[in-house]
Design a protein around this motif. Structure first.
Motif, PDB file in Angstrom:
ATOM      1  N   VAL A  21       0.850  -1.200   0.000  1.00  0.00           N
ATOM      2  CA  VAL A  21       0.000   0.000   0.000  1.00  0.00           C
ATOM      3  C   VAL A  21       0.882   1.244   0.000  1.00  0.00           C
ATOM      4  O   VAL A  21       1.873   1.331   0.716  1.00  0.00           O
ATOM      5  CB  VAL A  21      -0.933   0.005   1.230  1.00  0.00           C
ATOM      6  N   ARG A  22       0.520   2.217  -0.819  1.00  0.00           N
ATOM      7  CA  ARG A  22       1.217   3.491  -0.869  1.00  0.00           C
ATOM      8  C   ARG A  22       0.287   4.589  -0.358  1.00  0.00           C
ATOM      9  O   ARG A  22      -0.930   4.431  -0.363  1.00  0.00           O
ATOM     10  CB  ARG A  22       1.648   3.805  -2.319  1.00  0.00           C
ATOM     11  N   GLY A  23       0.885   5.710   0.050  1.00  0.00           N
ATOM     12  CA  GLY A  23       0.045   6.809   0.482  1.00  0.00           C
ATOM     13  C   GLY A  23       0.621   7.535   1.675  1.00  0.00           C
ATOM     14  O   GLY A  23       1.827   7.490   1.936  1.00  0.00           O
ATOM     15  N   LEU A  24      -0.258   8.193   2.422  1.00  0.00           N
ATOM     16  CA  LEU A  24       0.193   8.980   3.566  1.00  0.00           C
ATOM     17  C   LEU A  24      -0.886   9.041   4.634  1.00  0.00           C
ATOM     18  O   LEU A  24      -2.075   8.822   4.376  1.00  0.00           O
ATOM     19  CB  LEU A  24       0.593  10.391   3.128  1.00  0.00           C
ATOM     20  N   ILE A  25      -0.427   9.353   5.849  1.00  0.00           N
ATOM     21  CA  ILE A  25      -1.313   9.652   6.970  1.00  0.00           C
ATOM     22  C   ILE A  25      -0.844  10.970   7.568  1.00  0.00           C
ATOM     23  O   ILE A  25       0.350  11.158   7.814  1.00  0.00           O
ATOM     24  CB  ILE A  25      -1.271   8.530   8.028  1.00  0.00           C
ATOM     25  N   ASP A  26      -1.781  11.875   7.782  1.00  0.00           N
ATOM     26  CA  ASP A  26      -1.481  13.174   8.382  1.00  0.00           C
ATOM     27  C   ASP A  26      -2.275  13.258   9.689  1.00  0.00           C
ATOM     28  O   ASP A  26      -3.501  13.364   9.681  1.00  0.00           O
ATOM     29  CB  ASP A  26      -1.886  14.299   7.424  1.00  0.00           C
ATOM     30  N   SER A  27      -1.564  13.177  10.808  1.00  0.00           N
ATOM     31  CA  SER A  27      -2.209  13.125  12.118  1.00  0.00           C
ATOM     32  C   SER A  27      -2.061  14.445  12.862  1.00  0.00           C
ATOM     33  O   SER A  27      -1.013  15.091  12.801  1.00  0.00           O
ATOM     34  CB  SER A  27      -1.596  11.995  12.961  1.00  0.00           C
ATOM     35  N   ASN A  28      -3.112  14.828  13.582  1.00  0.00           N
ATOM     36  CA  ASN A  28      -3.045  15.991  14.458  1.00  0.00           C
ATOM     37  C   ASN A  28      -2.814  15.590  15.912  1.00  0.00           C
ATOM     38  O   ASN A  28      -2.728  16.455  16.793  1.00  0.00           O
ATOM     39  CB  ASN A  28      -4.333  16.812  14.366  1.00  0.00           C
ATOM     40  N   ASP A  29      -2.722  14.283  16.181  1.00  0.00           N
ATOM     41  CA  ASP A  29      -2.638  13.792  17.563  1.00  0.00           C
ATOM     42  C   ASP A  29      -1.247  13.357  17.975  1.00  0.00           C
ATOM     43  O   ASP A  29      -0.979  13.197  19.164  1.00  0.00           O
ATOM     44  CB  ASP A  29      -3.603  12.611  17.750  1.00  0.00           C
ATOM     45  N   LEU A  30      -0.366  13.142  17.008  1.00  0.00           N
ATOM     46  CA  LEU A  30       0.997  12.728  17.340  1.00  0.00           C
ATOM     47  C   LEU A  30       1.872  13.954  17.575  1.00  0.00           C
ATOM     48  O   LEU A  30       1.631  15.015  16.988  1.00  0.00           O
ATOM     49  CB  LEU A  30       1.583  11.884  16.205  1.00  0.00           C
ATOM     50  N   PRO A  31       2.915  13.824  18.396  1.00  0.00           N
ATOM     51  CA  PRO A  31       3.830  14.958  18.608  1.00  0.00           C
ATOM     52  C   PRO A  31       4.715  15.184  17.386  1.00  0.00           C
ATOM     53  O   PRO A  31       5.054  14.239  16.665  1.00  0.00           O
ATOM     54  CB  PRO A  31       4.669  14.520  19.815  1.00  0.00           C
ATOM     55  N   LEU A  32       5.121  16.423  17.151  1.00  0.00           N
ATOM     56  CA  LEU A  32       5.961  16.747  15.998  1.00  0.00           C
ATOM     57  C   LEU A  32       7.342  16.098  16.087  1.00  0.00           C
ATOM     58  O   LEU A  32       7.987  15.856  15.067  1.00  0.00           O
ATOM     59  CB  LEU A  32       6.122  18.261  15.863  1.00  0.00           C
ATOM     60  N   ASN A  33       7.785  15.801  17.295  1.00  0.00           N
ATOM     61  CA  ASN A  33       9.107  15.184  17.455  1.00  0.00           C
ATOM     62  C   ASN A  33       9.023  13.665  17.543  1.00  0.00           C
ATOM     63  O   ASN A  33       9.901  13.018  18.099  1.00  0.00           O
ATOM     64  CB  ASN A  33       9.795  15.739  18.713  1.00  0.00           C
ATOM     65  N   VAL A  34       7.960  13.091  17.002  1.00  0.00           N
ATOM     66  CA  VAL A  34       7.771  11.643  17.089  1.00  0.00           C
ATOM     67  C   VAL A  34       8.899  10.915  16.359  1.00  0.00           C
ATOM     68  O   VAL A  34       9.361  11.336  15.296  1.00  0.00           O
ATOM     69  CB  VAL A  34       6.399  11.236  16.509  1.00  0.00           C
ATOM     70  N   SER A  35       9.366   9.817  16.944  1.00  0.00           N
ATOM     71  CA  SER A  35      10.408   8.986  16.346  1.00  0.00           C
ATOM     72  C   SER A  35       9.839   7.602  16.075  1.00  0.00           C
ATOM     73  O   SER A  35       8.720   7.282  16.486  1.00  0.00           O
ATOM     74  CB  SER A  35      11.600   8.857  17.304  1.00  0.00           C
ATOM     75  N   ARG A  36      10.619   6.775  15.396  1.00  0.00           N
ATOM     76  CA  ARG A  36      10.167   5.401  15.138  1.00  0.00           C
ATOM     77  C   ARG A  36       9.950   4.647  16.446  1.00  0.00           C
ATOM     78  O   ARG A  36       9.038   3.825  16.554  1.00  0.00           O
ATOM     79  CB  ARG A  36      11.175   4.671  14.251  1.00  0.00           C
ATOM     80  N   GLU A  37      10.814   4.913  17.428  1.00  0.00           N
ATOM     81  CA  GLU A  37      10.694   4.224  18.711  1.00  0.00           C
ATOM     82  C   GLU A  37       9.407   4.636  19.434  1.00  0.00           C
ATOM     83  O   GLU A  37       8.698   3.809  20.004  1.00  0.00           O
ATOM     84  CB  GLU A  37      11.910   4.542  19.592  1.00  0.00           C
ATOM     85  N   ILE A  38       9.103   5.956  19.388  1.00  0.00           N
ATOM     86  CA  ILE A  38       7.867   6.431  20.017  1.00  0.00           C
ATOM     87  C   ILE A  38       6.656   5.877  19.286  1.00  0.00           C
ATOM     88  O   ILE A  38       5.663   5.476  19.898  1.00  0.00           O
ATOM     89  CB  ILE A  38       7.841   7.979  20.034  1.00  0.00           C
ATOM     90  N   LEU A  39       6.726   5.837  17.951  1.00  0.00           N
ATOM     91  CA  LEU A  39       5.623   5.288  17.161  1.00  0.00           C
ATOM     92  C   LEU A  39       5.302   3.862  17.548  1.00  0.00           C
ATOM     93  O   LEU A  39       4.145   3.442  17.586  1.00  0.00           O
ATOM     94  CB  LEU A  39       5.965   5.328  15.667  1.00  0.00           C
TER      95      LEU A  39
END
Length: 635
Positions: free
Chosen positions: A330-348
């Motif tokens: 699957v290709r595409g994107l997700i644009d979230s308003n709930d995640l922090p701007l400094n989110v990392s792969r580990e936080i995800l």
């Protein structure tokens, strides 16, 4: 990054061999539509702006007092050049070498072996590979790139130049602003790209959705229509992120061009879903199903296709935490308003919002596929041919959506007499006999082996449909399926197979008599073969074949043993049960043989035949061949 105050020296370097092949294809107009180079280069410039915006979240100094991100194009008829310039993240010397001199993907050598003289086929393959920058050589006989990484010194800038042949030069230069400038020295037959209207037309067609301004230098004219020395930068695109716009305002063409921008795919997507969710969770998703599988879908370093944005700010490519592995196409994107701007792969990985987004997007993709399967069987078949193997990983990986996935599975079967996988499990169940309570299936190496398997003989006689599986993943895959619509799955190569409910009383009575009559034959065979087989018995599922081998219900099957061996694991010895067809002339002849030595030859030959039919090979064929030769000599 160089921290000295002197320019780095000029050197000539050779392209990686795969790049040479790629350039050869590009220069000879691999893309049938050469204007595509503008889309690819502008797309790369947009990505560079996204990366700068993300890095500047933690280091605002990278903007260098210039936070207005943009892409600019200018044409110079006198020098015969077209320049595409961005003020994005830029590149260091090492990044230039890695990005412009090397294709840093594993499996590229194997990929290029697929290329042929067939340009139509090659065009599709290159489209899957995603090679945006090199498309510049479709229209240019020389390409110059000057770039400076954001935050670097002016003297740390780099210039790369190549004529698209065997090598390129790279040297240090002084560059005032950050970002990358690509200058194309256009060939004579590409002068159309010196015209403002032509470039504007291409930008409107392919890049209107880009979220930063795309500007073109427009020369002013005097009252008589002659160019003056004056000019201005004119914005061409809407400069609004496409996914933030209303679905009603976006055309199918715009969706398709945005897909190509995201994926660097040459072909259109198969379908897409654009969705805005507001409330407890606030996000936008734009998900695409490609029409062609990426060439490296089964490579270990294959990247997932989702981009993650937070509050319109690009955060990362390959957001694998947002989609299960079996939907990695699957290709595409997700644009979230709930995640922090400094989110990392580990936080995800451990974030509750991530799990909500993953679950929602997974269900949305499965729903898209379900609707496609119900409304357009032909289009869904095209999808299955490309991605069916990956979707088969789903039942093992995603228990919560197993029922949805099982409805999407397609198989070949004895009903269709074709290797095309078009049979849904619901179709099979709808055709089951009244007394049938199991879904019968067979796993083998190839479709031809499945179609001609001796295990099918009585099923064909009794008109019972069998699902035919012939892909390497199938034995493992079936280990994760227990039932569908209340019907259990039954492998027809297992010893617990029972077809007695499909027989009338006369057949059952005859079976009992035959079993008693063959007791001595069974015992003599067991005595001869010893521990080479787990058991010997008679079967009534055969008509034209004298003998087969089967495995116990919980014994590892042939295909699983082959799969493990192919994966480099220690070979597992499968203990088989030998089953005789008491109605076959060869078995009757063996049963009538009083000489134990000759009887043994018959047992050896029938076991060898059965093993060849089941495995396609034998560890030691000499006893089998000796038995055949001696029996033929006697005849």
């Amino acid at each position: 990054m160089n921290n000295t105050d002197t320019l780095q020296s000029k050197e000539t370097r050779g392209f990686q061999s795969e790049v040479k092949q790629l350039l050869h294809l590009m220069i000879h107009s691999l893309y049938s539509n050469k204007e595509i180079f503008l889309r690819e280069l502008i797309s790369n410039a947009s990505d560079a702006a996204d990366k700068l915006r993300f890095k500047a979240l933690s280091n605002a100094a990278l903007y260098e007092n210039d936070g207005d991100l943009r892409v600019r194009l200018s044409m110079n008829k006198e020098t015969g050049t077209l320049t595409i310039e961005d003020n994005g993240i830029g590149m260091t010397r090492d990044e230039v070498i890695d990005n412009l001199g090397t294709i840093a993907k594993s499996g590229t050598a194997d990929f290029f072996k697929q290329l042929s003289e067939d340009q139509t086929k090659d065009r599709q393959l290159i489209g899957q590979f995603g090679v945006g920058f090199y498309s510049a050589f479709i229209v240019a006989d020389k390409v110059s790139v000057s770039t400076r990484a954001a935050g670097a010194k002016k003297l740390d800038a780099v210039q790369w130049e190549s004529a698209g042949e065997g090598d390129y030069t790279i040297e240090g230069i002084e560059k005032e602003g950050r970002g990358t400038s690509i200058t194309l020295h256009l060939r004579e037959d590409n002068k159309e790209f010196f015209d403002d209207w032509r470039v504007k037309e291409v930008i409107k067609k392919y890049s209107d959705h880009i979220g930063i301004p795309i500007e073109i230098w427009v020369q002013e004219h005097d009252g008589e229509g002659n160019e003056t020395e004056q000019g201005k930068w004119e914005k061409i695109n809407k400069a609004q992120a496409l996914w933030t716009r209303s679905k009603l305002d976006i055309s199918d063409e715009e969706y398709q061009e945005f897909y190509k921008h995201l994926s660097h795919d040459y072909t259109d997507s198969l379908l897409w879903s654009h969705n805005r969710v507001e409330g407890k969770n606030d996000y936008i998703s734009l998900l695409y199903i490609p029409s062609k599988a990426p060439w490296d879908m089964f490579n270990r370093d294959h990247k997932h296709g989702l981009k993650l944005y937070v509050q319109r700010v690009f955060i990362m490519d390959d957001a694998s935490q947002l989609m299960p592995n079996y939907l990695r196409f699957v290709r595409g994107l997700i644009d979230s308003n709930d995640l922090p701007l400094n989110v990392s792969r580990e936080i995800l990985q451990d974030n509750k919002v991530t799990q909500i987004l993953r679950n929602a997007c997974t269900k949305r993709v499965l729903t898209m596929l379900e609707r496609l399967a119900n409304n357009d069987a032909q289009k869904y078949h095209a999808f299955w041919k490309e991605f069916g193997l990956v979707l088969k990983e789903g039942p093992a990986e995603d228990f919560s959506n197993r029922a949805k996935i099982m409805n999407l599975l397609r198989f070949a079967s004895t009903q269709t007499d074709s290797n095309e996988q078009t049979v849904a499990l619901a179709d099979y169940v709808s055709r089951m006999k009244e007394e049938q309570d199991k879904i019968f299936y067979l796993t083998v190496d190839t479709y031809q082996a499945a179609k001609n398997s001796p295990h099918l003989e009585q099923f064909k006689t009794k008109g019972i449909e069998v699902i035919l599986m012939y892909e390497r993943i199938d034995e493992w895959f079936m280990g994760h399926l227990t039932e569908f619509d209340g019907k259990k799955f039954q492998a027809i190569t297992k010893a617990d197979l029972d077809l007695s409910k499909f027989e009338d009383n006369n057949e059952k009575e005859k079976r009992g008599e035959t079993q008693r009559a063959f007791e001595s034959v069974i015992e003599r065979t067991k005595a001869y073969l010893g521990d080479r087989v787990k058991d010997v018995r008679i079967t009534f599922k055969l008509s034209d074949t004298p003998a087969v081998v089967v495995t116990d219900e919980f014994e590892m099957g042939t295909q699983m043993a082959k799969l493990l061996a192919a994966a480099g694991q220690q070979e597992v010895e499968v203990k088989y049960i030998l089953e005789f067809n008491p109605e076959h002339a060869l078995v009757k002849q063996m049963a009538d043989e009083a000489d134990n030595e000759v009887f043994g030859r018959w047992a050896e030959m029938l076991l060898g035949q059965a093993m060849l039919a089941e495995r396609g090979t034998m560890k030691d064929p000499s006893p089998f061949l000796t038995a055949i030769n001696r029996l033929l000599t006697k005849v």
